[in-house]
Design a protein around this motif. Structure first.
Motif, short mmCIF file in Angstrom:
data_model
loop_
_atom_site.label_atom_id
_atom_site.label_comp_id
_atom_site.label_asym_id
_atom_site.label_seq_id
_atom_site.Cartn_x
_atom_site.Cartn_y
_atom_site.Cartn_z
N TYR A 9 -0.27 8.21 -11.25
CA TYR A 9 -0.03 7.90 -9.63
C TYR A 9 1.37 8.36 -9.30
N THR A 10 1.17 9.28 -8.35
CA THR A 10 2.57 9.55 -7.61
C THR A 10 2.51 9.40 -6.24
N THR A 11 3.73 8.97 -5.67
CA THR A 11 3.52 9.18 -4.16
C THR A 11 4.34 10.45 -3.74
N ARG A 12 4.77 10.97 -4.76
CA ARG A 12 5.49 12.55 -4.41
C ARG A 12 4.82 13.49 -5.34
N ALA A 58 15.23 14.79 -10.64
CA ALA A 58 16.08 15.32 -9.47
C ALA A 58 15.82 14.45 -8.15
N HIS A 59 14.58 13.86 -8.08
CA HIS A 59 14.44 13.14 -6.77
C HIS A 59 13.86 11.78 -6.92
N ASP A 60 14.11 11.01 -8.16
CA ASP A 60 13.81 9.75 -8.35
C ASP A 60 14.82 9.15 -9.03
N GLN A 61 15.58 8.32 -8.48
CA GLN A 61 16.82 7.61 -9.48
C GLN A 61 16.61 7.25 -10.66
N ARG A 81 0.72 -1.43 0.09
CA ARG A 81 0.12 0.08 0.16
C ARG A 81 1.03 1.12 0.06
N SER A 82 0.58 2.34 -0.78
CA SER A 82 1.39 3.34 -0.93
C SER A 82 0.03 4.57 -1.00
N GLU A 83 0.51 5.67 -0.30
CA GLU A 83 -0.49 7.02 -0.46
C GLU A 83 0.37 7.95 -1.17
N VAL A 107 8.80 1.77 -16.88
CA VAL A 107 7.28 1.97 -16.38
C VAL A 107 6.44 0.77 -16.75
N LEU A 108 5.78 0.05 -15.81
CA LEU A 108 4.99 -0.97 -15.90
C LEU A 108 3.61 -0.51 -16.37
N SER A 109 2.98 -1.61 -17.17
CA SER A 109 1.72 -1.27 -17.75
C SER A 109 0.63 -1.73 -16.53
N ASP A 110 0.75 -2.45 -15.68
CA ASP A 110 -0.12 -2.73 -14.94
C ASP A 110 0.21 -2.31 -13.58
N TYR A 111 0.66 -1.17 -13.24
CA TYR A 111 0.92 -0.71 -11.76
C TYR A 111 0.50 0.75 -12.27
N GLY A 112 -0.23 1.27 -11.07
CA GLY A 112 -0.74 2.60 -10.99
C GLY A 112 -1.70 2.68 -12.28
N ALA A 157 1.52 4.87 -16.38
CA ALA A 157 2.10 6.17 -16.90
C ALA A 157 2.80 6.97 -15.67
N ILE A 158 3.58 7.86 -15.92
CA ILE A 158 4.25 8.62 -14.84
C ILE A 158 4.80 9.92 -15.29
N MET A 159 4.70 10.79 -14.14
CA MET A 159 5.50 12.10 -14.49
C MET A 159 6.77 11.87 -13.88
C1 ANZ Z 1 6.71 11.04 -9.10
C2 ANZ Z 1 7.99 10.82 -8.25
C3 ANZ Z 1 8.80 11.79 -7.65
C4 ANZ Z 1 7.91 9.29 -7.71
C5 ANZ Z 1 9.74 11.34 -6.75
C6 ANZ Z 1 8.74 9.00 -6.99
C7 ANZ Z 1 9.63 9.99 -6.33
P1 ANZ Z 1 5.18 2.88 -4.91
O1 ANZ Z 1 5.52 3.66 -3.74
O2 ANZ Z 1 5.78 1.65 -5.36
O3 ANZ Z 1 3.66 2.93 -4.83
N1 ANZ Z 1 5.34 4.79 -10.51
C8 ANZ Z 1 3.94 5.06 -10.57
N2 ANZ Z 1 3.66 4.20 -11.46
C9 ANZ Z 1 4.57 3.22 -11.88
C10 ANZ Z 1 4.47 2.39 -12.84
N3 ANZ Z 1 3.48 1.88 -13.63
N4 ANZ Z 1 5.57 2.01 -13.21
C11 ANZ Z 1 6.98 2.43 -12.68
N5 ANZ Z 1 6.77 3.45 -11.73
C12 ANZ Z 1 5.67 3.80 -11.51
O4 ANZ Z 1 5.74 3.91 -6.15
C13 ANZ Z 1 5.19 4.81 -6.67
C14 ANZ Z 1 6.14 5.72 -7.62
O5 ANZ Z 1 6.29 4.93 -8.58
C15 ANZ Z 1 5.26 6.95 -8.15
O6 ANZ Z 1 5.69 8.04 -7.68
C16 ANZ Z 1 5.83 6.76 -9.53
O7 ANZ Z 1 6.90 7.87 -9.47
C17 ANZ Z 1 6.35 5.70 -9.65
F1 ANZ Z 1 10.82 12.13 -6.33
O8 ANZ Z 1 6.11 9.95 -9.12
B1 ANZ Z 1 6.57 8.77 -8.27
#
Ligand code: ANZ
Ligand code: ZN
Length: 818
Positions: free
Chosen positions: A248-251, A344-347, A228-230, A330-335, A338-340
């Protein structure tokens, strides 16, 4: 002088126990003993019992037998998880029916269990491949279907090319089939699912209750699996597309740092929005990715790859145009697939940006060096920058603020995401429970009415079972073609069978009323026994069987059929039995056969070796233990009991016995009780060994065999030994003039007046400095003292890992060299 002959004792007592039947769970209202439910994960009948079974059942039996001795009314049932692929593969090879192999193996294992003297209530035996059992899988499926918890849908699924069947996500381990190890591929198929995702929150929240009773690592594995993530859902307009695309983004706090946008290359959206001029590049890339396994695709060391789709997305908060790429990370079956991207903050995003020279914009100032230069994305706390209305806020303040802004503008909202997917339960194989659905052109999916259950398997064997990618049941045309239960028109049975994890998701409830004919189980009987007080089995089921059983229990709770929400109060994961430091395997040639060990050393010695080897959670290296030594100890124990029995009669006044020996007896009772209560069975066995030595000494060079304290020691020994070495314990008990069965003799109680003893102070040094002082018994052994010292909080505080050397001068000094 009589010899200890384990095989003779087995031949003598096994038939006697069959008559005595000492382990029946009692359901009479008159029985006022408190109830306990002990359960071992039921075996798969793949052949005879192996060393792993030997261990798990020996360990669970210590607890079950202890409960019996303590006066509990114990339910300790046994059955077989008897559907599944190995039987089917064997049947194809031998041109036979899977049932032949299955039931022959069950008989072999049952015979071995009886010899191994596990305290089962044999009257409750069940086999999941019996129509009387799997009928209720179908009945439960119907209930799930009615509640919308069983449904059929099309989509990409995991497919094992070797076993020619789909798999649930839980059965894909690191990209491979959990059964056969083949690399799993993706296929587009319509399959049946259980809606476990409806229960994600409850499965997660209720784990708080299991804390302490379950191993931490299992709880952690389940939490991660549910994942679970928020965060937030954010809608981006894509230029030239009517509908916005949600990510979907956790950030959400980093929204101003989004410098590009990535769509999963295999998501339909990628194909749809790709600029026609770039389509051939895109297609070539997509074809390349399709060749990769999921493992390769997700590998973090893999070079980032992707293609620009020639399109732009618009950041909803600042109107900025950002390029849209397709990539495999980026995985098609998660979230939402698609992602933004916030490099700078995601490796992952940063690796991608560096490779394709996309801009990197810091929006959270953490004091760390510029990620665009170092190649290291920054995480952690800090102050928002370059983020308009968020500037100056902390991350924790920025998240609700940006969610508020998005909500106001109607371009986003707070969201919760789970890694957990619905449980794919249909299988294209034969040896399982037929899914009780009839497909009718007019009425759709029609459940087989309850009064027509079970839908039994058609009689197929040999070649007819070989995997073809569609269920073998489809070839049984007479079986397949039926009248629709609703409209009576021509219709067809569903030809898939259920995942065998369905069978094991509720078998523990069936044990409470194994012959029940009016439902899956008798609700009142489950109320008597449930939930399970102690479950024992392997850690390999951490997210499979254990998650599914918890889900079933919650659904049954919602149906009003059980009054608890968690099935297993406590869980013990036993270690593995290995040999020469490695898992036993045919290719290594280091296999050890349980039956041969028993033939050589006797059941009692093998069981005792399993229990004595170490803490139950630890692996047992069979090369480091000695069943021969266990046998020698049992011979000594046997002689003590036989000699005491020959020298005195039951019912003597123990108070007149030798005081020194009596003190040992009662201290042993006191300690063994506490040790078994805390599952330190190996140390409990060590105490039994010491008691045996003390009694021996009293016979040879003390008050002699006729002393009442010697009888007290021998009787105590018999009862305690019955937990681990039931045959010699029973024989000893008889030699002591007591009526069988020793298993029901009752646990001895220590006399407090005999427990008082002077203690000495032991100094514990770490690297030459005194770090703790322990009050210990003057007769403490070096090994006990070492254990105690290493367990001390104060000592551990000054120790980093395993010490290099421990010097013990019992009882006064322990010197630890870190
Ligand atoms: C922008 C962002 C900025 C993110 C940042 C993270 C850090 P968990 O915690 O596992 O739920 N994400 C979302 N959908 C994805 C997908 N289909 N395939 C790959 N990555 C995906 O991870 C949520 C984070 O994983 C999301 O937050 C997204 O990247 C990425 F400094 O959005 B994040
Ligand atoms: Zn119909």
């Amino acid at each position: 002088d009589e010899q200890y002959d384990p095989q003779a004792l087995q031949a003598k007592w096994q038939p006697r126990w069959e008559e005595l039947d000492p382990f029946r769970a009692v359901e009479d209202a008159g029985d006022e003993r408190p109830r306990r439910y002990m359960l071992d994960m039921f075996p798969y009948p793949s052949g005879d019992l192996h060393m792993g079974h030997g261990e798990v059942f020996a360990i669970a039996d210590v607890v079950a037998r202890y409960w019996f001795q303590r006066g509990y009314n114990v339910l300790h049932p046994i059955g077989w998880d008897s559907f599944g692929l190995p039987a089917e593969n064997a049947a194809i090879k031998r041109n036979a029916h899977p049932a032949e192999w299955t039931y022959a193996n069950i008989e072999t294992q049952a015979t071995s269990f009886k010899r191994y003297a596990i305290s089962f209530d044999w009257s409750r035996r069940l086999h999941t491949s019996d129509p009387e059992y799997y009928r209720w899988n179908q009945w439960l499926f119907n209930r799930f279907f009615e509640r919308g918890l069983a449904y059929r849908k099309g989509g990409l699924v995991n497919w094992c090319p070797k076993d020619q069947t789909v798999l649930a996500n839980e059965q894909v381990v690191a990209g491979r089939c959990e059964r056969c190890g083949s690399e799993v591929i993706r296929r587009e198929l319509t399959q049946w699912y259980f809606k476990i995702t409806d229960y994600a929150d409850r499965l997660l929240d209720d784990m708080a209750r299991l804390e302490g009773g379950w191993p931490d690592r299992v709880l952690t594995m389940q939490r991660n699996w549910i994942g679970r993530s928020e965060g937030a859902d954010v809608r981006f307009e894509i230029e030239g597309r009517d509908e916005p695309v949600t990510v979907y983004t956790t950030r959400p706090d980093t929204l101003y740092g989004a410098t590009f946008f990535v769509v999963a290359v295999d998501a339909p959206l990628a194909e749809e929005i790709c600029d026609p001029e770039r389509f051939s590049d895109f297609e070539a890339y997509r074809a390349e990715v399709a060749k990769l396994s999921d493992i390769e695709r997700l590998s973090t060391d893999k070079d980032k790859t992707g293609v620009f789709l020639g399109r732009y997305a618009v950041n909803p908060v600042n109107g900025e145009r950002i390029p849209v790429w397709a990539a495999d990370y980026v995985l098609s079956d998660y979230g939402h697939g698609a992602i933004m991207a916030v490099p700078a903050h995601d490796q992952r995003d940063l690796d991608f940006a560096m490779k394709f020279e996309l801009p990197v914009r810091v929006v959270l100032h953490t004091g760390m060096a510029d990620p665009g230069e170092t190649g290291v994305a920054t995480a952690g706390e800090g102050t928002m920058v370059n983020s308009g209305p968020l500037d100056g806020l902390t991350k924790a303040e920025a998240i609700p603020r940006i969610i508020g802004i998005l909500a106001e503008r109607g371009t986003g909202a707070g969201a919760v995401n789970y890694r957990l997917r619905d449980w794919l339960l249909s299988r294209q194989r034969f040896w399982g429970t037929p899914i009780p659905i009839i497909h009718c052109a007019d009425c759709g999916e029609v459940p087989v009415p309850d009064d027509q259950l079970p839908v039994t398997l058609p009689d197929l064997r040999g070649e007819a079972l070989s995997p073809k990618g569609v269920s073998p049941l489809a070839s049984a045309t007479e079986w397949v073609n039926v009248a629709c239960p609703k409209c009576d028109g021509p219709a067809k049975r569903d030809t898939d069978t259920m995942d065998t994890f369905v069978d094991s998701s509720w078998y523990f409830l069936r044990y409470c009323s194994p012959g029940f004919e009016d439902g899956a189980f008798d609700v009142d009987k489950v109320r008597l026994w449930g939930p399970i007080d102690q479950y024992v089995g392997g850690v390999e089921h951490a997210v499979l069987h254990l998650l599914y059983s918890r889900f079933f229990t919650k659904v049954l709770h919602d149906m009003g059929m059980v009054d608890f929400t968690e099935p297993f109060e406590r869980l013990l994961n036993q270690g593995q039995v290995i040999n020469q430091g490695k898992s036993m395997s045919k290719s290594l040639g280091n296999g050890v056969d349980l039956g041969e060990q028993i033939d050589a050393f006797g059941v009692d010695a093998v069981r005792l070796t399993m229990v004595f080897a170490g803490p139950p959670e630890d692996d047992i290296d069979w090369a480091d233990v000695s069943a021969a030594a266990s046998q020698k100890f049992l011979a000594r124990a046997f002689r003590v009991m036989a000699e005491a029995g020959a020298a005195s009669a039951p019912g003597v006044d123990t108070a007149t016995g030798d005081l020194e020996l009596r003190k040992v007896v009662h201290r042993t009772i006191d300690e063994v009780t506490r040790l078994v209560d805390s599952y330190r069975f190996n140390v409990a066995v060590a105490r039994m060994m010491e008691l045996t030595s003390a009694a021996r000494k009293a016979i040879d060079s003390g008050p002699g065999a006729a002393d009442p304290a010697v009888r007290e020691a021998a009787e105590t020994l018999a009862v305690m030994l019955s937990l681990v070495a039931p045959y010699v314990a029973e024989e000893g008990w008889e030699r002591l003039g007591q009526p069988p069965s020793v298993a029901r003799a009752g646990w001895p109680v220590a006399e407090p007046s005999l427990l008082v003893q002077e203690s000495v102070t032991c100094v514990v040094q770490v690297a030459g400095k005194v770090r703790d002082r322990l009050e210990v018994s003057p007769s403490i052994t070096a090994q006990e003292l070492e254990e105690l010292a290493l367990a001390s909080e104060k000592v551990r505080f000054h120790l980093d890992g395993t010490p290099r050397k421990v010097i013990v001068r019992a009882p006064k000094l322990v010197n630890i060299v870190p």
